[in-house]
Design a protein around this motif. Structure first.
Motif, PDB file in Angstrom:
ATOM      1  N   VAL A  50       5.721  -7.477  -0.892  1.00 52.61           N
ATOM      2  CA  VAL A  50       6.929  -6.772  -1.329  1.00 52.61           C
ATOM      3  C   VAL A  50       6.549  -5.549  -2.161  1.00 52.61           C
ATOM      4  O   VAL A  50       7.067  -4.452  -1.960  1.00 52.61           O
ATOM      5  N   GLU A 100      11.350  -1.103   8.095  1.00 50.03           N
ATOM      6  CA  GLU A 100      10.862  -1.524   6.788  1.00 50.03           C
ATOM      7  C   GLU A 100      10.822  -0.342   5.820  1.00 50.03           C
ATOM      8  O   GLU A 100      11.199  -0.459   4.654  1.00 50.03           O
ATOM      9  N   LEU A 119       4.870 -11.872  -2.175  1.00 50.45           N
ATOM     10  CA  LEU A 119       5.409 -10.938  -3.162  1.00 50.45           C
ATOM     11  C   LEU A 119       4.504  -9.715  -3.311  1.00 50.45           C
ATOM     12  O   LEU A 119       4.987  -8.617  -3.576  1.00 50.45           O
ATOM     13  N   LEU A 158      15.351  -6.484   0.158  1.00 48.69           N
ATOM     14  CA  LEU A 158      14.577  -5.881   1.241  1.00 48.69           C
ATOM     15  C   LEU A 158      14.799  -6.632   2.559  1.00 48.69           C
ATOM     16  O   LEU A 158      15.048  -6.026   3.614  1.00 48.69           O
ATOM     17  N   VAL A 167      16.346   0.451  -1.005  1.00 44.48           N
ATOM     18  CA  VAL A 167      16.270  -0.442  -2.162  1.00 44.48           C
ATOM     19  C   VAL A 167      15.741   0.302  -3.383  1.00 44.48           C
ATOM     20  O   VAL A 167      16.258   0.154  -4.491  1.00 44.48           O
ATOM     21  N   LEU A 178       9.858  -8.833  -8.269  1.00 41.34           N
ATOM     22  CA  LEU A 178       9.512  -8.880  -6.850  1.00 41.34           C
ATOM     23  C   LEU A 178      10.412  -9.847  -6.088  1.00 41.34           C
ATOM     24  O   LEU A 178      10.793  -9.587  -4.947  1.00 41.34           O
ATOM     25  N   VAL A 179      10.760 -10.949  -6.722  1.00 46.75           N
ATOM     26  CA  VAL A 179      11.654 -11.900  -6.069  1.00 46.75           C
ATOM     27  C   VAL A 179      12.977 -11.235  -5.726  1.00 46.75           C
ATOM     28  O   VAL A 179      13.480 -11.323  -4.600  1.00 46.75           O
ATOM     29  N   LEU A 217      13.676  -8.035  -5.485  1.00 41.25           N
ATOM     30  CA  LEU A 217      13.534  -6.963  -4.513  1.00 41.25           C
ATOM     31  C   LEU A 217      13.304  -7.518  -3.111  1.00 41.25           C
ATOM     32  O   LEU A 217      13.792  -6.962  -2.126  1.00 41.25           O
ATOM     33  N   LYS A 218      12.556  -8.608  -3.058  1.00 37.73           N
ATOM     34  CA  LYS A 218      12.267  -9.181  -1.745  1.00 37.73           C
ATOM     35  C   LYS A 218      13.555  -9.557  -1.016  1.00 37.73           C
ATOM     36  O   LYS A 218      13.733  -9.230   0.157  1.00 37.73           O
ATOM     37  N   ALA A 262      12.900   0.058   2.371  1.00 35.01           N
ATOM     38  CA  ALA A 262      12.235   0.314   1.094  1.00 35.01           C
ATOM     39  C   ALA A 262      12.886   1.495   0.387  1.00 35.01           C
ATOM     40  O   ALA A 262      13.193   1.439  -0.801  1.00 35.01           O
ATOM     41  N   THR A 279       5.465  -2.839  -0.034  1.00 37.12           N
ATOM     42  CA  THR A 279       6.555  -2.161   0.662  1.00 37.12           C
ATOM     43  C   THR A 279       7.287  -1.194  -0.265  1.00 37.12           C
ATOM     44  O   THR A 279       7.628  -0.076   0.110  1.00 37.12           O
TER      45      THR A 279
END
Lengths: 240, 240
Positions: free
Chosen positions: B208, A148, B205, A138, A155, A131-132, A134-135, A152, B211
DNA sequence: CGGTATTAGTCTACACTGTAGACGACAAAG
DNA sequence: CTTTGTCGTCTACAGTGTAGACTAATACCG
């Protein structure tokens, strides 16, 4: 079994008396590291509780003090893998650079841990470490003027391709040879590939497999794939 | 166990005396079908030789007459899945239509067999049924003026995205709700998602994850992804 | 038709898996 | 010192994939 008696020789050589031979007590990280190590060296099927235990010179049941069960352990390995792709590279503001960094990061992990590929794909878990990463991607893409949902999609697209495309080609990895720029099959490699397919595959379909999984993947090759997605994304932005 | 004694009652009700209760003898297809059926209903972990056997009212060992071992059986299931995507739809000359047909076909299979997703991804096998489908796509794209390598990249791209993108979202599938067009989380769904993630995931997160895996995937949603790739491909062609 | 070869199904047995539950050794807290 | 909680160990068990020998059913050929 043999974990205790040897330790009773000298007490000071280790941190404490009875704990595992390698001095330090077991912890989640060391556990996951050796698990990944086993997968790398002997494949996913070799990843047995008992095997990890012997590797760590510890009783199998000890593992359960640090991990709920085997599924959780596998998820932990996936988490470990994701944590190997760094969220930001140099140039971490330019969205194209960030996407390409993400894609290459994932692909690198795949190439470093070929037999972990199935794991990474078959447990589509989103651990914190994922998640880190991807965040960041994003956020940058959103800042570049995408909505958004668009961000998404983009990504997801990059990660999907990086993961499953790499996995496919890593699995069918052929004995690498000098590099044959033409698209024509090197006979020896062609034989190897044929043996990986079902034995009754007709020649024209072998040829298809060859086209889909060419033997050597150069970086430019994947760059081509990345360019395709980035170009698609840009086109998409310029239209609304 | 109970497979024989019941059969001795009437001889004519079945095709022949001792063979499996359900009349017809076992064959590879029936075997793979029920295997897939079990996966669909109870997940991959439930796919046990013994379980398949009881489902077929047959001794576990019988299975090995039709399949070399469990790995081969799993590959067979994958083959079965690929055979569900039809090589050509209507409009099978237009390369964009063909790509979109391929992507949607794969995605449909994923949605029809959610718990088979991990299987499909974790055994990157190219059975004949897959090669047939890929061949057609490859040919059409090549005829549209792409080089063979370009065509391969594009087709790989579409299949990768269709497979792993779908798998990810199917796994995190949330209880479907009326459809909430805004990107804002429905509270109840948000709770479900949170529970799927590691328990200590910080809120940003979780967001995230939300999303990346929005709850309901509409067809348009995936169409968006496909458009992206097709646009990228076209851009790529117009440049050389 | 009879006899024979090949296959499909069965039974038994074995080595190996994940893991529950009770128990002992140790460290930290009171 | 006692208490409490953690970490490692041991034993035990139900369930797994599958080798090997045996038997019943079919296919083949005269």
């Amino acid at each position: 079994m043999a974990a205790r008696d040897a330790g009773s020789g000298t007490v000071d050589e280790d941190r404490a008396g009875r704990t595992g031979r390698r001095g330090q007590r077991l912890n989640r990280n060391r556990l996951l590291e050796t698990a990944l190590h086993i997968v790398d060296q002997h494949g996913v099927d070799a990843l047995t509780m008992r095997r990890i235990a012997t590797e760590l010179q510890v009783d199998p049941m000890t593992i359960y003090r640090h991990v709920k069960n085997k599924d959780a352990l596998l998820d932990g390995v996936v988490e470990q893998l994701w944590s190997q792709v760094w969220p930001q590279g140099p140039d971490s503001e330019e969205w194209k650079a960030v996407l390409s960094h993400l894609g290459r990061g994932l692909r690198d992990v795949m190439m470093r841990h070929p037999s972990a590929g199935p794991l990474l794909l078959s447990r589509p878990v989103l651990p914190g470490s994922a998640l880190v990463v991807l965040k960041h991607a994003l956020d940058v893409v959103k800042d570049a003027g995408f909505t958004e949902q668009e961000a998404a999609t983009i990504v997801r697209c990059v990660s999907s391709v990086a993961l499953s495309d790499s996995a496919l080609r890593v699995t069918y990895e052929l004995p690498q040879r000098p590099h044959n720029a033409s698209g024509e099959p090197d006979p020896e490699q062609l034989i190897s590939l044929t043996q990986l397919l079902p034995p009754d595959t007709p020649p024209d379909l072998v040829r298809v497999a060859w086209t889909i999984c060419p033997p050597l993947e150069t970086d430019d090759d994947f760059g081509f794939t990345l360019d395709l997605i980035v170009a698609g994304a840009e086109h998409l932005r310029n239209r609304a």
